[in-house]
Structures are given as structure tokens and as C-alpha cells.
Design an enzyme around this catalytic site. Structure first.
Site, PDB file in Angstrom:
ATOM      1  N   LEU A  47      -5.814   3.144 -27.459  1.00 16.76           N
ATOM      2  CA  LEU A  47      -5.546   2.046 -26.527  1.00 16.76           C
ATOM      3  C   LEU A  47      -6.350   2.218 -25.237  1.00 16.76           C
ATOM      4  O   LEU A  47      -6.855   1.246 -24.683  1.00 16.76           O
ATOM      5  CB  LEU A  47      -4.052   1.990 -26.214  1.00 16.76           C
ATOM      6  CG  LEU A  47      -3.139   1.489 -27.345  1.00 16.76           C
ATOM      7  CD1 LEU A  47      -1.682   1.786 -27.028  1.00 16.76           C
ATOM      8  CD2 LEU A  47      -3.342  -0.008 -27.565  1.00 16.76           C
TER       9      LEU A  47
ATOM     10  N   LYS B 272     -13.668  -1.903  -6.390  1.00 19.92           N
ATOM     11  CA  LYS B 272     -14.077  -0.524  -6.582  1.00 19.92           C
ATOM     12  C   LYS B 272     -15.602  -0.431  -6.652  1.00 19.92           C
ATOM     13  O   LYS B 272     -16.273  -1.416  -6.952  1.00 19.92           O
ATOM     14  CB  LYS B 272     -13.487   0.021  -7.894  1.00 19.92           C
ATOM     15  CG  LYS B 272     -11.973   0.124  -7.937  1.00 19.92           C
ATOM     16  CD  LYS B 272     -11.520   0.644  -9.293  1.00 19.92           C
ATOM     17  CE  LYS B 272     -10.010   0.729  -9.389  1.00 19.92           C
ATOM     18  NZ  LYS B 272      -9.462   1.776  -8.506  1.00 19.92           N
TER      19      LYS B 272
ATOM     20  N   ASP C 143      -6.771   2.150 -17.266  1.00 16.67           N
ATOM     21  CA  ASP C 143      -5.687   2.092 -16.286  1.00 16.67           C
ATOM     22  C   ASP C 143      -4.367   1.690 -16.941  1.00 16.67           C
ATOM     23  O   ASP C 143      -3.333   1.657 -16.282  1.00 16.67           O
ATOM     24  CB  ASP C 143      -6.046   1.115 -15.167  1.00 16.67           C
ATOM     25  CG  ASP C 143      -5.480   1.550 -13.827  1.00 16.67           C
ATOM     26  OD1 ASP C 143      -5.318   2.767 -13.619  1.00 16.67           O
ATOM     27  OD2 ASP C 143      -5.183   0.684 -12.988  1.00 16.67           O
TER      28      ASP C 143
ATOM     29  N   ASP D  64      -6.352  -2.514  -4.176  1.00 19.48           N
ATOM     30  CA  ASP D  64      -6.640  -1.505  -5.196  1.00 19.48           C
ATOM     31  C   ASP D  64      -5.427  -0.611  -5.449  1.00 19.48           C
ATOM     32  O   ASP D  64      -5.463   0.248  -6.335  1.00 19.48           O
ATOM     33  CB  ASP D  64      -7.835  -0.653  -4.750  1.00 19.48           C
ATOM     34  CG  ASP D  64      -8.421   0.155  -5.894  1.00 19.48           C
ATOM     35  OD1 ASP D  64      -8.118  -0.175  -7.063  1.00 19.48           O
ATOM     36  OD2 ASP D  64      -9.170   1.113  -5.640  1.00 19.48           O
TER      37      ASP D  64
ATOM     38  N   ARG E 209       1.558   0.536  -7.714  1.00 16.33           N
ATOM     39  CA  ARG E 209       2.869   0.683  -7.086  1.00 16.33           C
ATOM     40  C   ARG E 209       3.546  -0.668  -6.876  1.00 16.33           C
ATOM     41  O   ARG E 209       4.777  -0.743  -6.795  1.00 16.33           O
ATOM     42  CB  ARG E 209       2.740   1.453  -5.777  1.00 16.33           C
ATOM     43  CG  ARG E 209       1.887   0.793  -4.728  1.00 16.33           C
ATOM     44  CD  ARG E 209       1.296   1.800  -3.755  1.00 16.33           C
ATOM     45  NE  ARG E 209       0.260   2.590  -4.400  1.00 16.33           N
ATOM     46  CZ  ARG E 209      -0.402   3.562  -3.779  1.00 16.33           C
ATOM     47  NH1 ARG E 209      -0.118   3.854  -2.523  1.00 16.33           N
ATOM     48  NH2 ARG E 209      -1.330   4.244  -4.404  1.00 16.33           N
TER      49      ARG E 209
END
Length: 438
Positions: free
Chosen positions: A198, A287, A298, A357, A361
Site C-alpha cells: 500500500l 514541500k 503518508d 503541511d 494532526r
């Protein structure tokens, strides 16, 4: 726990040599065998494992003769072909000192780590010889041996043409008595390979919808229930923090609820939350282009949760588990969230976004609030959050923030056992003030 690609990195920097006992063209059998050897009493002396010595006796001591003076060291392997009528190639893995165990200073079980590195390297070399089936001895840990073989021979080849893809490799136990340990290692390694697949798939293929389909294909045959929630459901739950991150992408956000019931229905579950950013460009806080492609991974936290719950189901563990996975992309589109924007989380608290970025959270805030509805006995969130952790500890361990000393001790024990060590970071008010007072 996450077992990273550290094993494979170690194998790539090691060296191998091949010595033929007879003409290599005389045997076309494509079965391979991985045995082990410990350091002897004298420098350069090697001693085969019990299983290796027993098999070598059948060959008249050929293996012992070949490894004598070979310079085999811990973490290396040597491959010998055509010395057995049964196996096309035999790899001997260097295991270091015999009887070595847990190192308290390093917080690592060196016995299992040496098996994983040496046996995994031997299996990789046998694979390169063209063997379709690789037999591996148990060494002193069938679980570590099985795990090493399955992890080391895995390759991501889905996008290659069939002509360029390698043959599928079968890993089998050789003369082992610990069948349960072997099966545990096999199941855990297969689950890790699911997560690796994945993570490696390009983000134009592994978008939220595709990830959801893979999760269904992997988990539903194991009797695991999956609920797929769309944008309307997310809005009804007032997960506006999660939605704010997804606005910059054309890909629709999805929210997965994965349920495994291994005990009484009314028992409190363990909730695993996986960060599922299928690509993180950084949003409007873009980025650097260099190495940006690695942020296709990610979604590693979400991938780990899928593999983890599959392993739990296959091992029939007596525990109730919930997996919660928010899936979206973080892209710099016309509707993307901007630095300085304020969004409202599910619990009514407002969040000011200073850096787009730091999307992880933000989406996890809503997911953590939602997890409380299941009245869990434990919540664990897993994700790739910040380069600051990489700068702090490098690739030597994973960072852990824990409010429970009991859970921390179990994580620490598991890390030393699997070779994926963890380091606890503080939750002191000092750091809270640094964030809230800014």
C-alpha cells in the site's frame, strides 16, 4: 508494531560469494535451503546449527568444508550450489555468537535480530539464484526465521509487465518442530507486506477509493466488517477539520470503520487509528520537489492498521478491535485550506492552521474525538507525522507518545522483540505551553 524495511536495507549493503562443489550446470532443481552457522571458539572458525550439522552429515560434511575459511560473519551469507541432490542452492547465514540474547543497553533481542538479518539475507540470495521454493530452518526462533524469509523475498512488482516480474516465492519450514511459531511469523510478515505494498503504490493509483477497495479485498475474507463512510456522513458528524484538509483535492475523502470481534460483543474494544493521507504535497505550504514522491507513503499509518487487523483476525486473538482510517489527499487546489484559517473540530474546539503541511494532526483530531464513541479500553493512533521525529531519532527507532506507563512498557517489550525499537517522548506541560502560548 511496524516492521520497517530496515531488514532489506541491511541486506543490500552486505556481500556474498558463490562457490561450486561440482559443475553448476548439472542440477536444475530450483529448491533452496537456508541454514545457519555460529562463530566458533577460534577466530574464523564456524559451527553449523544443530539442524545444519544434521543435514551436513547426510552430505558427508561438504557444507562445513566449504564454510571453513570463507570469512562468513554475522549478518552475511554464503551461497553454495550443487552440493545436494535435494536442493539446487544452499545458503549459510552468519548468526554471530551462539547463546546471545537480550541486550539491556541496546533494548534489543540480538538472537532474533541476528536470525532476521542473516536468514533474510540468505533467503534473498537463494531467490536471486532462481529458486521457486525456499526452505528455512528454525534456527533458535521459528517465528523470526519465518518472518525473515517472507519479508526479505518480497518485492513491489505490480507495475512491471508479466515478463519482467519475478516468480512467486514459497517459504517453507525445514525440519522444524515449532509449527505455531512458524505460522505466527508467517502471518505477521504477510501483514507487513500488505502494508508495504500500500505504501509503495503510486498515489495516482492508490487514492482514497482504491485504498478502500484494497482494504475490503484484504479484510472481508477474514470475517472482518468494514463500513465505508462518504462525504455526507463526514459532514453530518461535523468532522470539519478532516474535511478542511481534503478540500484542495479532486479526490473525495472517505472514512473507514473496521471492526473485528474476537471476544464478547459487549467487551470494550481497542481502537487503532491510522493516518490515511494518500499523498501529501504539503498543501499551499508546498514541500520541496526533491524527494516529494516519498510522500505517497503518508498513508503508512492507515496501511499498518489494515495489515495489523488482518493479522489479528488470522491469529484469532481474543480481543475486540476497531480500526478508524480517515482517507484524503493534501493538495494545493483552489479550495485548499490556507495558513491562518480557523476550522472547527468534531468536539466544537477551534483549530488555527498555521502550516498546511501539518495536516496529519488536523485530520486525526476529528478521528480521535469520534473514537471516544466506542468507549474503548485503549486508543492507539499510528501515522507519519513530522520530519522533526526523523531529525531527532533517525531511522533507529519509532517515536511514541503515551499517557499510560503500562502500555509503554508493552510497546517497549514488543519493540525489542521484533527489532523495531521505540523511544518515548514526553507529554510535559512545558511543551504544551510552547504550542498554546505562541
Amino acid at each position: 508494531m511496524i516492521l520497517s524495511s530496515r531488514l532489506l536495507k541491511k541486506t543490500l549493503v552486505s556481500t556474498t560469494s558463490r562457490r561450486w562443489y561440482v559443475d553448476p550446470c548439472c542440477n536444475l532443481n530450483k529448491k533452496g535451503l537456508v541454514l545457519g552457522a555460529y562463530d566458533g571458539c577460534d577466530a574464523g572458525d564456524l559451527k553449523l546449527t544443530k539442524t545444519g550439522a544434521a543435514y551436513d552429515d547426510k552430505l558427508g560434511g561438504k557444507i562445513q568444508h566449504l564454510i571453513r575459511g570463507s570469512g562468513l560473519k554475522k549478518g552475511e551469507a554464503r551461497v553454495f550450489t550443487n552440493i545436494s541432490p535435494e536442493f539446487y542452492a544452499i545458503a549459510v547465514a552468519g548468526l554471530g555468537k551462539e547463546g546471545i540474547g537480550y541486550n539491556e543497553m541496546e533494548e534489543l533481542d540480538y538472537n532474533k535480530e541476528n536470525i532476521r538479518v542473516g536468514a533474510g539475507l540468505g533467503a534473498r540470495y537463494i531467490q536471486e539464484e532462481g529458486a521457486g521454493t525456499i526452505f528455512m530452518e528454525d534456527f533458535s526462533s521459528a517465528e523470526a526465521s519465518s518472518e525473515a524469509g517472507v519479508l526479505a523475498t518480497w518485492k513491489y512488482e505490480d507495475l512491471k509487465t508479466k515478463e519482467c516480474q519475478g516468480a512467486s516465492i514459497k517459504i517453507e519450514q525445514f525440519c522444524g518442530e515449532d509449527k505455531d511459531g512458524w505460522q505466527r511469523g508467517f502471518v505477521k510478515a504477510e501483514a507487513q507486506n500488505i502494508a508495504r505494498k500500500l505504501e509503495e503504490t503510486p498515489s495516482n493509483i492508490m487514492n482514497p477509493t482504491a485504498f478502500t477497495q484494497v482494504a475490503i479485498d484484504v479484510l472481508c475474507p477474514c470475517g472482518i466488517q468494514i463500513e465505508v463512510r462518504d462525504r455526507d456522513w463526514i459532514e453530518n458528524k461535523k468532522m470539519f477539520a478532516f474535511l478542511s484538509i481534503s478540500k484542495g483535492s479532486c479526490e473525495h475523502p472517505l472514512f473507514l470503520e473496521i471492526a473485528y470481534c474476537g471476544t464478547q460483543v459487549d467487551d470494550k474494544p481497542v481502537v487503532f487509528i491510522g493516518k490515511g493521507i494518500t499523498f501529501d504535497s504539503g498543501g499551499l505550504c508546498l514541500k520541496p520537489c526533491e524527494n516529494m514522491s516519498e510522500y505517497r507513503a503518508d498513508l503508512a499509518g492507515a496501511a499498518v492498521v489494515v495489515g495489523l487487523i488482518r493479522a489479528i483476525a488470522q491469529l484469532s486473538l481474543p480481543v475486540n478491535v476497531m480500526g478508524l482510517i480517515p482517507l484524503c489527499e493534501n493538495m494545493p487546489g483552489g479550495m485548499a485550506i490556507k495558513p491562518g484559517d480557523v476550522v472547527q473540530a468534531m468536539n466544537g474546539r477551534s483549530i488555527r492552521v498555521q502550516d498546511t503541511d501539518n495536516e496529519g494532526r488536523v485530520i486525526m483530531a476529528d478521528t480521535l474525538c469520534y473514537a471516544a464513541a466506542f468507549q474503548p479500553c485503549l486508543i492507539m493512533d499510528i501515522g507519519t507525522f513530522t520530519p522533526g521525529i526523523r531529525k531527532a531519532v533517525g531511522a533507529g527507532c519509532s517515536a511514541v507518545f503515551s499517557t499510560s506507563d503500562v502500555v509503554w512498557r508493552e510497546l517497549r517489550r514488543a519493540g525489542s522483540d521484533t527489532g523495531d525499537r521505540v523511544w518515548r517522548f514526553p507529554f510535559w506541560k512545558y511543551f504544551t505551553r510552547q504550542v498554546t502560548d505562541s
